[in-house]
Write an enzyme that holds these catalytic residues in place. Structure first.
Site, mmCIF file in Angstrom:
data_model
loop_
_atom_site.group_PDB
_atom_site.id
_atom_site.type_symbol
_atom_site.label_atom_id
_atom_site.label_comp_id
_atom_site.label_asym_id
_atom_site.label_seq_id
_atom_site.Cartn_x
_atom_site.Cartn_y
_atom_site.Cartn_z
ATOM 1 N N HIS A 458 0.816 -1.223 0.000
ATOM 2 C CA HIS A 458 0.000 0.000 0.000
ATOM 3 C C HIS A 458 0.844 1.265 0.000
ATOM 4 O O HIS A 458 0.312 2.370 -0.164
ATOM 5 C CB HIS A 458 -0.930 -0.010 1.223
ATOM 6 N N ARG A 459 2.153 1.129 0.152
ATOM 7 C CA ARG A 459 3.016 2.313 0.080
ATOM 8 C C ARG A 459 3.224 2.765 -1.358
ATOM 9 O O ARG A 459 3.455 3.947 -1.611
ATOM 10 C CB ARG A 459 4.376 2.015 0.725
#
Length: 487
Positions: A458-459
């Site tokens: 999700h980064r």
């Protein structure tokens, strides 16, 4: 005169720090040539045959099969330049000079041509004598004069060195070469003069000392059990009948089995633990109608004819779909530099695919998958899979992936939430393709349905990008003609 050289476990590349001895290919007393494989080891990446940079007679091996050695630890010693009754000097404690693993391959100066990381061709270092203090020596005992005795072995090109000196406080000749064997005997108070060596010319090996240690330990345990038994009752003592307690259906207590996390299993554990601790992963999934994809595959293979080349697999088609999807959503073909706090978008797609083998789960990598078509990807997957099954994958073939495809449908399961293969940013999971009721063109029909799941970092992106990637993959599965726009 023979020069005994010590060959240390070399750095096998890819930052590996240790290896497990799987199988010795030579015995003590064998004659080896330069670059001859002497041992088969298993690293966290692959199975590797290690060649020896020296030519001569093997005088000692360090490590039993199944044991683990760190890089730089002694692997074996080789007597170089011995053709008759000459051997290592006992003044060197039976070991080689402090020879670096990058030393010459023979006493005549010929070096190894097969260079691994950490050793290979080069000139031998200066020979230095190592003096080790002997333990358990009575200070008042006068040193008896002794001369080195050499046991000649006409049937072998190199004899066995007989070290003469004080062992455990006793004088006398001892047929032992390895300093490790003598140190092990001293630590466990084993008298080497009382052992019969199983090596050539009666050479005492580590296995002989280990056997003596086990026998000593068994004798000690037996004595302790005898001492712990209760004394025999006398006639005056009352005998109390004990009623045994019976538990219906209860199983006998079993000792928990412990298996070390090392080799491939240990590498997988470390990588997955690091992935879960560093990567904030999320998973999304979708069901897709794969009927048209299966029909397209059947048409491709039928067009190739019975001898028109290898068949195109479903995995190859899905891999080609992934490369097309990554071209549209390059955020998922990246990695995160945590130290610099940067997202590094990678220029090419090196596609890894999960393969289950007898040695455990491995992930071979198809290099430059973005430049290949489905047939080329399929051929490379088949080649790497065969190498994985035979344990012949090199470390380079197991590293450097940028995206992983995991087909867990072969295990008969529909879905999963895969763990990202660190340091990648995403993994696509594929479940089994099976007939299911499906609404097709407004009517209920039986179609070939597959579940697709995408786990992503999700980064590097948000749910919109991940959802767009997964939806494009599903559209290509349901309508393979969508791929024509990217070919």
């Amino acid at each position: 005169m023979a020069q005994v050289l010590e060959f240390k476990l070399p750095d096998l590349g890819e930052g590996l720090t240790e290896a497990e001895i799987v199988r010795w290919l030579v015995e003590v007393g064998d004659v080896v040539a330069i670059d001859q494989p002497v041992v088969e080891v298993e690293t966290a990446k692959a199975m590797v045959e290690v060649p020896c940079p020296y030519g001569g007679v093997v005088t000692a091996r360090f490590g039993e099969e199944g044991s683990e050695l760190p890089v730089g630890a002694p692997l074996l010693t080789v007597a170089v330049g011995a053709t008759d009754a000459s051997s290592a000097s006992p003044g060197d404690d039976g070991a080689a000079a402090d020879e670096p693993s990058g030393g010459s391959g023979s006493g005549s100066g010929s070096g190894s041509g097969n260079v691994l990381v950490g050793y290979g061709t080069g000139a031998p270092a200066a020979r230095r004598r190592r003096i080790r203090p002997e333990r358990n020596i009575a200070p008042a005992a006068p040193a008896a004069p002794a001369a080195p005795a050499v046991v000649s072995a006409p049937s072998r090109p190199a004899p066995v060195a007989v070290a003469v000196g004080e062992v455990n406080g006793r004088q006398g000749p001892v047929a032992v070469v390895s300093p490790l064997v003598r140190r092990l005997a001293r630590q466990h108070e084993i008298d080497l003069r009382g052992l019969t060596g199983s090596g050539p010319e009666g050479l005492i090996l580590r296995a002989d000392v280990d056997s003596a240690i086990r026998q000593t330990g068994q004798a000690t345990e037996a004595a302790a059990r005898t001492a712990a038994q209760p004394a025999t009752r006398t006639a005056a003592e009352p005998v109390v009948a004990e009623t045994p307690t019976v538990q219906v259906g209860a199983a006998a207590p079993a000792t928990a089995e412990r298996n070390p996390l090392r080799g491939v299993r240990g590498a997988v554990a470390d990588k997955l633990s690091r992935s879960r601790s560093e990567i904030p992963d999320a998973t999304c999934w979708v069901d897709a109608d794969a009927t048209e994809l299966m029909a397209a595959r059947a048409a491709m293979n039928a067009a190739s004819g019975p001898s028109g080349g290898p068949k195109v697999s479903v995995l190859a088609l899905l891999a080609r779909i992934c490369t097309a999807a990554l071209a549209r959503y390059p955020e998922l073909n990246s990695t995160v530099d945590t130290a610099a706090r940067e997202i590094v978008r990678l220029p090419g797609v090196h596609l890894g695919f999960a393969a289950q083998t007898e040695r455990g789960l491995v992930v071979p990598v198809v290099r430059d998958a973005h430049t290949r078509n489905a047939e080329s990807i399929g051929a490379e997957i088949a080649r790497l899979t065969e190498l994985a099954r035979t344990g012949k994958l090199s470390p380079a073939q197991l590293t450097g992936g940028t995206f992983t495809l995991n087909n867990y449908g072969v295990f008969g399961v529909d879905g999963s939430t895969p763990i990202i293969n660190h340091p990648e940013a995403a993994m696509l999971g594929v479940g089994r393709i099976m007939p299911k009721p499906w609404v097709h063109h407004g009517e209920l029909a039986v179609r070939q349905v597959v579940q697709l799941s995408l786990t992503f970092d999700h980064r590097v992106c948000d749910g919109g990008t991940a959802g767009g990637f997964l939806r494009y993959v599903a559209d290509c599965v349901e309508q393979p003609a969508v791929l024509l726009r990217t070919l």
